[in-house]
Design an enzyme around this catalytic site. Structure first.
Site, PDB file in Angstrom:
ATOM      1  N   HIS A   1      -4.128  -4.146   7.635  1.00 30.36           N
ATOM      2  CA  HIS A   1      -4.235  -2.969   8.498  1.00 30.36           C
ATOM      3  C   HIS A   1      -3.401  -3.162   9.762  1.00 30.36           C
ATOM      4  CE1 HIS A   1      -6.056   0.997   8.924  1.00 30.36           C
ATOM      5  NE2 HIS A   1      -5.659   0.833  10.177  1.00 30.36           N
ATOM      6  N   GLY A   2      -2.397  -2.323   9.874  1.00 33.13           N
ATOM      7  CA  GLY A   2      -1.559  -2.312  11.078  1.00 33.13           C
ATOM      8  C   GLY A   2      -0.547  -3.437  11.160  1.00 33.13           C
TER       9      GLY A   2
ATOM     10  N   ASP B   1       0.077   4.468  -0.203  1.00 30.04           N
ATOM     11  CA  ASP B   1      -0.563   5.746   0.167  1.00 30.04           C
ATOM     12  C   ASP B   1       0.352   6.736   0.885  1.00 30.04           C
ATOM     13  OD1 ASP B   1      -2.912   4.685  -0.787  1.00 30.04           O
ATOM     14  OD2 ASP B   1      -3.798   4.331   1.184  1.00 30.04           O
ATOM     15  N   HIS B   2       1.111   6.224   1.858  1.00 30.49           N
ATOM     16  CA  HIS B   2       1.812   7.179   2.718  1.00 30.49           C
ATOM     17  C   HIS B   2       3.102   7.729   2.114  1.00 30.49           C
ATOM     18  CE1 HIS B   2      -1.385   6.985   5.405  1.00 30.49           C
ATOM     19  NE2 HIS B   2      -1.219   5.707   5.672  1.00 30.49           N
TER      20      HIS B   2
ATOM     21  N   THR C   1      -7.252   7.027   9.707  1.00 32.74           N
ATOM     22  CA  THR C   1      -7.035   5.957   8.742  1.00 32.74           C
ATOM     23  C   THR C   1      -8.356   5.193   8.645  1.00 32.74           C
ATOM     24  OG1 THR C   1      -5.730   3.958   8.288  1.00 32.74           O
ATOM     25  CG2 THR C   1      -6.096   4.494  10.602  1.00 32.74           C
ATOM     26  N   THR C   2      -8.386   4.098   7.892  1.00 30.47           N
ATOM     27  CA  THR C   2      -9.631   3.333   7.774  1.00 30.47           C
ATOM     28  C   THR C   2      -9.821   2.546   9.069  1.00 30.47           C
ATOM     29  OG1 THR C   2      -9.127   3.187   5.438  1.00 30.47           O
ATOM     30  CG2 THR C   2     -10.934   1.820   6.228  1.00 30.47           C
TER      31      THR C   2
ATOM     32  N   ASN D   1       0.860  -1.193   0.000  1.00 29.70           N
ATOM     33  CA  ASN D   1       0.000   0.000   0.000  1.00 29.70           C
ATOM     34  C   ASN D   1       0.896   1.244   0.000  1.00 29.70           C
ATOM     35  OD1 ASN D   1      -1.501   2.258   0.934  1.00 29.70           O
ATOM     36  ND2 ASN D   1      -3.121   0.885   1.617  1.00 29.70           N
TER      37      ASN D   1
ATOM     38  N   ARG E   1      -8.832   8.727  -1.697  1.00 35.45           N
ATOM     39  CA  ARG E   1      -9.835   9.219  -0.739  1.00 35.45           C
ATOM     40  C   ARG E   1     -10.592  10.397  -1.310  1.00 35.45           C
ATOM     41  NH1 ARG E   1     -10.163   8.403   4.770  1.00 35.45           N
ATOM     42  NH2 ARG E   1      -8.908   6.680   5.531  1.00 35.45           N
TER      43      ARG E   1
ATOM     44  N   GLU F   1     -11.556  -8.664   2.486  1.00 42.75           N
ATOM     45  CA  GLU F   1     -10.305  -8.381   3.197  1.00 42.75           C
ATOM     46  C   GLU F   1     -10.662  -8.134   4.660  1.00 42.75           C
ATOM     47  OE1 GLU F   1      -7.413  -5.840   1.369  1.00 42.75           O
ATOM     48  OE2 GLU F   1      -6.680  -5.129   3.313  1.00 42.75           O
TER      49      GLU F   1
ATOM     50  N   GLY G   1       1.044  -1.292   4.309  1.00 44.42           N
ATOM     51  CA  GLY G   1       1.589  -0.012   3.870  1.00 44.42           C
ATOM     52  C   GLY G   1       2.387   0.718   4.929  1.00 44.42           C
TER      53      GLY G   1
ATOM     54  N   ARG H   1       4.754  18.612   1.637  1.00 39.92           N
ATOM     55  CA  ARG H   1       5.475  19.768   1.119  1.00 39.92           C
ATOM     56  C   ARG H   1       4.848  20.317  -0.167  1.00 39.92           C
ATOM     57  NH1 ARG H   1      10.772  20.914   3.015  1.00 39.92           N
ATOM     58  NH2 ARG H   1      10.567  20.730   5.259  1.00 39.92           N
TER      59      ARG H   1
ATOM     60  N   HIS I   1      -5.261   3.985  -2.152  1.00 48.20           N
ATOM     61  CA  HIS I   1      -6.599   4.428  -1.733  1.00 48.20           C
ATOM     62  C   HIS I   1      -6.804   5.862  -2.207  1.00 48.20           C
ATOM     63  CE1 HIS I   1      -9.493   4.903   2.002  1.00 48.20           C
ATOM     64  NE2 HIS I   1     -10.072   5.216   0.862  1.00 48.20           N
TER      65      HIS I   1
ATOM     66  N   GLU J   1      -8.310   1.092  -3.876  1.00 53.18           N
ATOM     67  CA  GLU J   1      -9.160   1.178  -2.683  1.00 53.18           C
ATOM     68  C   GLU J   1     -10.025   2.414  -2.762  1.00 53.18           C
ATOM     69  OE1 GLU J   1      -7.980   1.391   1.491  1.00 53.18           O
ATOM     70  OE2 GLU J   1      -6.389   0.031   0.875  1.00 53.18           O
TER      71      GLU J   1
ATOM     72  N   HIS K   1      -3.959  11.736   0.334  1.00 57.18           N
ATOM     73  CA  HIS K   1      -2.678  11.169  -0.109  1.00 57.18           C
ATOM     74  C   HIS K   1      -2.662  10.958  -1.623  1.00 57.18           C
ATOM     75  CE1 HIS K   1      -4.970   7.614   1.054  1.00 57.18           C
ATOM     76  NE2 HIS K   1      -4.746   7.791   2.337  1.00 57.18           N
TER      77      HIS K   1
HETATM   78  N1  PXP Z   1      -5.991  -2.725   3.510  1.00 61.47           N
HETATM   79  C1  PXP Z   1      -6.908  -1.753   3.532  1.00 61.47           C
HETATM   80  C2  PXP Z   1      -8.240  -2.044   2.939  1.00 61.47           C
HETATM   81  C3  PXP Z   1      -6.617  -0.469   4.059  1.00 61.47           C
HETATM   82  O1  PXP Z   1      -7.560   0.486   4.081  1.00 61.47           O
HETATM   83  C4  PXP Z   1      -5.324  -0.236   4.560  1.00 61.47           C
HETATM   84  C5  PXP Z   1      -4.982   1.109   5.127  1.00 61.47           C
HETATM   85  O2  PXP Z   1      -5.174   2.106   4.214  1.00 61.47           O
HETATM   86  C6  PXP Z   1      -4.381  -1.267   4.486  1.00 61.47           C
HETATM   87  C7  PXP Z   1      -4.751  -2.512   3.995  1.00 61.47           C
HETATM   88  C8  PXP Z   1      -2.973  -1.077   4.936  1.00 61.47           C
HETATM   89  O3  PXP Z   1      -2.893  -0.745   6.286  1.00 61.47           O
HETATM   90  P1  PXP Z   1      -1.526  -0.255   6.876  1.00 61.47           P
HETATM   91  O4  PXP Z   1      -1.150   0.998   6.173  1.00 61.47           O
HETATM   92  O5  PXP Z   1      -1.828  -0.068   8.327  1.00 61.47           O
HETATM   93  O6  PXP Z   1      -0.519  -1.358   6.634  1.00 61.47           O
END
Ligand code: PXP
Length: 255
Positions: free
Chosen positions: A199-200, A14-15, A105-106, A12, A50, A156, A221, A23, A48, A75, A55
């Site tokens: 997630h996490g 996103d970050h 976050t989600t 992932n 949003r 998921e 991610g 910036r 994702h 996503e 992001h």
């Molecule tokens: N899967 C989904 C559906 C998510 O929304 C996210 C977070 O955006 C992730 C996986 C990844 O989570 P993390 O960034 O905490 O690893």
């Protein structure tokens, strides 16, 4: 030991875009990170888009689709605007997630029972366009049953509550949360659904959840991007790959 399929790693991205946007310039480029992650062993890229574009931006999604050689998992919230963008982008997959502007976050899974009829329409529309659909859900038996009824081929599981319990050293709650994931995964596979999780997750939790044979893919991610600051993105992906492969060799009981 039964043959277990290889567990896929979705990175992932996103970050990387969060950092870029801090910036307002062009770097770090999330597409460059995605290309590097694929080279380092990621099996797909998750991003994702949003509603608030905090992001990823529309042009990032289009570039990801154009430039990466592995599947793009788009996503998004199940809104008309997002469906239109997804149909235009034609990713390999869409993962439908709940979205609230104020969340960091989600924070939880979709309300698959309450949103059943709407999610069914959106899922059918995407499937008709040959986009694979997954639903990001709580690891509960009710959510699995509702997902099956909605018609998505993939679910998921939100692993956030389990990871959070472990991070706070709450062994009892962690055990309970992991059992929920295991039970929901067993039911889902029995109903013919493909199971993903995310997630996490970090190296340790990815290794543990990899031992569940029903799980086909992990989407990770934040931890990997953080770890990249210290050891580099390629090394972080390779280390995650190794943790997942090692976990896959264990049975769920040993984990
Ligand atoms: N899967 C989904 C559906 C998510 O929304 C996210 C977070 O955006 C992730 C996986 C990844 O989570 P993390 O960034 O905490 O690893």
């Amino acid at each position: 030991m039964p043959h277990l399929s290889r567990l896929r790693l979705g990175f992932n991205v996103d970050h990387v875009a969060t950092l870029r946007n801090a910036r307002g310039g062009a770097f770090p480029d999330p597409v460059r990170a995605a290309l590097l992650a694929v080279e380092a062993g990621a099996d797909g890229i998750t991003a994702h888009l949003r509603e608030d574009r905090r992001h990823m931006r529309d042009e990032d999604m289009a570039r990801l689709k154009r430039e990466i050689s592995k599947p793009l998992n788009f996503e998004m919230a199940a809104t008309d605007d997002m469906v239109a963008i997804a149909l235009d982008t034609r990713p390999h997959a869409c993962c439908l997630v709940p979205e609230r502007r104020i969340e960091r976050t989600t924070e939880g899974g979709l309300d698959v029972a309450g949103g059943h009829d709407h999610l069914k329409i959106v899922t059918a529309e995407l499937l008709k366009a040959r986009v694979r659909v997954s639903l990001f859900i709580e690891p509960s038996l009710e959510a699995v049953r509702a997902s099956r009824s909605i018609g998505a081929p993939v679910i998921e599981f939100h692993t956030g509550a389990w990871c959070d319990a472990l991070a706070h050293g709450e062994a009892g709650r962690a055990g309970h949360e992991f059992a929920r994931i295991a039970e929901a995964a067993a039911l889902a596979r029995g109903q013919g659904l493909e199971c993903h999780a995310g997630h996490g997750l970090d190296f340790a939790t990815a290794r543990i959840v990899a031992a569940l044979p029903e799980i086909a893919e992990l989407n990770i991610g934040h931890f990997l991007i953080g770890e990249a600051v210290f050891i580099g993105l390629s090394a972080a992906i390779a280390k995650m790959r190794a943790a997942m492969d090692e976990g896959r060799r264990l049975t769920a009981d040993q984990a």
